[in-house]
Enzyme design. Sequence first.
Site, PDB file in Angstrom:
ATOM      1  N   CYS A 112       0.816  -1.224   0.000  1.00 23.65           N
ATOM      2  CA  CYS A 112       0.000   0.000   0.000  1.00 23.65           C
ATOM      3  C   CYS A 112       0.847   1.270   0.000  1.00 23.65           C
ATOM      4  O   CYS A 112       0.320   2.357  -0.235  1.00 23.65           O
ATOM      5  CB  CYS A 112      -0.945  -0.003   1.187  1.00 23.65           C
ATOM      6  N   HIS A 251      -3.567   6.855   2.836  1.00 26.44           N
ATOM      7  CA  HIS A 251      -3.931   5.556   2.260  1.00 26.44           C
ATOM      8  C   HIS A 251      -5.304   5.186   2.811  1.00 26.44           C
ATOM      9  O   HIS A 251      -5.565   5.313   4.006  1.00 26.44           O
ATOM     10  CB  HIS A 251      -2.876   4.514   2.637  1.00 26.44           C
ATOM     11  N   ASN A 281     -10.252  -0.540   0.294  1.00 28.87           N
ATOM     12  CA  ASN A 281      -8.797  -0.384   0.278  1.00 28.87           C
ATOM     13  C   ASN A 281      -8.265  -0.910  -1.055  1.00 28.87           C
ATOM     14  O   ASN A 281      -8.363  -2.109  -1.333  1.00 28.87           O
ATOM     15  CB  ASN A 281      -8.227  -1.181   1.459  1.00 28.87           C
TER      16      ASN A 281
END
Length: 324
Positions: A112, A251, A281
């Site tokens: 990520c 994020h 996500n």
Amino acid sequence: MGNIRIIGTGRCLGEKVVSNDDIATIVDTSDQWITSRTGIKERRISISKNTSDLATDAAIKAIKTAEIDVLDLDLIIVATTTPESFTPSTACLVQAKLGAENAVAFDISAACSGFIYSINCARKFLDGIRFKKALVVGAEVLSRIVDWKDRSTCVLFGDGAGAAILEYSEEAGGVIDVYIGSNGSKGKCLNTGRFNIENPFVKSDDVGNHKLSMAGKEVFKFAVNIIPYSVSKVLEENSISLDEIKYIVPHQANYRIVESASKRLKVPMDRFYINLNKYGNTSAASIPIALDEMNEKGMINKGDKIILVGFGGGLTWGAILLQW
Ligand code: UT7
């Protein structure tokens, strides 16, 4: 020395909208649980587009908004945890699909944090001589590696890509600083299994399950500490105060993680950009997707300072201090 400015952005999401109620038909969960624990309401799942297709479509939009020719690209970096092949790299596939034949192309694997790592890498290349323009993409088809029987993870993720065009420029602004870090000793808490050695000379005990598994609470604790730490780091090292920062683009993993960062940094929630309710996500893609939405909505104007901050598997983390 010149500056490295972002001159265009783009995004592409998986085409199928999957609601929490849809997920509740697959595993024992509910809209109430997912919404209250994560803030996610729906995610986008790819039906026909693989990683390089999502990346290419995001790149086409970024190239268009940057108003450049595809042949001007000197460098293509794709951050991905879910490439469609070991080789060619996703970046090479994107290069071919775009016809960006003057670009050097390779992938970066930093989960990520991949977009943050890739921007840092691109800015080291961009020298204004051989390398003037770069395409940096975060692209994921996480639905491929999600364990659809594990309710603690399958509710969290989505598919998509976000892209940015970076340019070496004499004009003021751009990437002011990047801070990145890694801690491989904590790698197990977010992993996709490993491939054992397998060849005619050894007997492999590879069970073949390369699905994502996560120690959610451990990653949560890591995230709520590392976001404020990374943000403070880029500010302190550049003698810039938080008051000068228009938006923090985190994020997009969990609303509660962002809420915690907001409290710790004493920055109101409306200065954090959030779209995880729509997309879940999307790992390396989440920050550039957010950036493109903000750019499209006209939320960031020339001269505005923003911070991009990411964390994830590896473990990895990082922040970028940027002047638009
Ligand atoms: O980009 C990668 C970064 N990853 C992250 O940022 C994830 C960080 N972690 C998190 O966001 C949170 O830890 C989760 C959202 C993954 C989990 O939230 P939590 O508040 O830590 O829940 P938990 O794991 O402690 O589970 C609480 C309960 C458990 O039941 P019992 O043991 O209390 O009976 C779980 O079995 O919730 C249960 N549970 C679920 N229930 C309904 C776990 N997942 C689900 C689910 N639906 N989807």
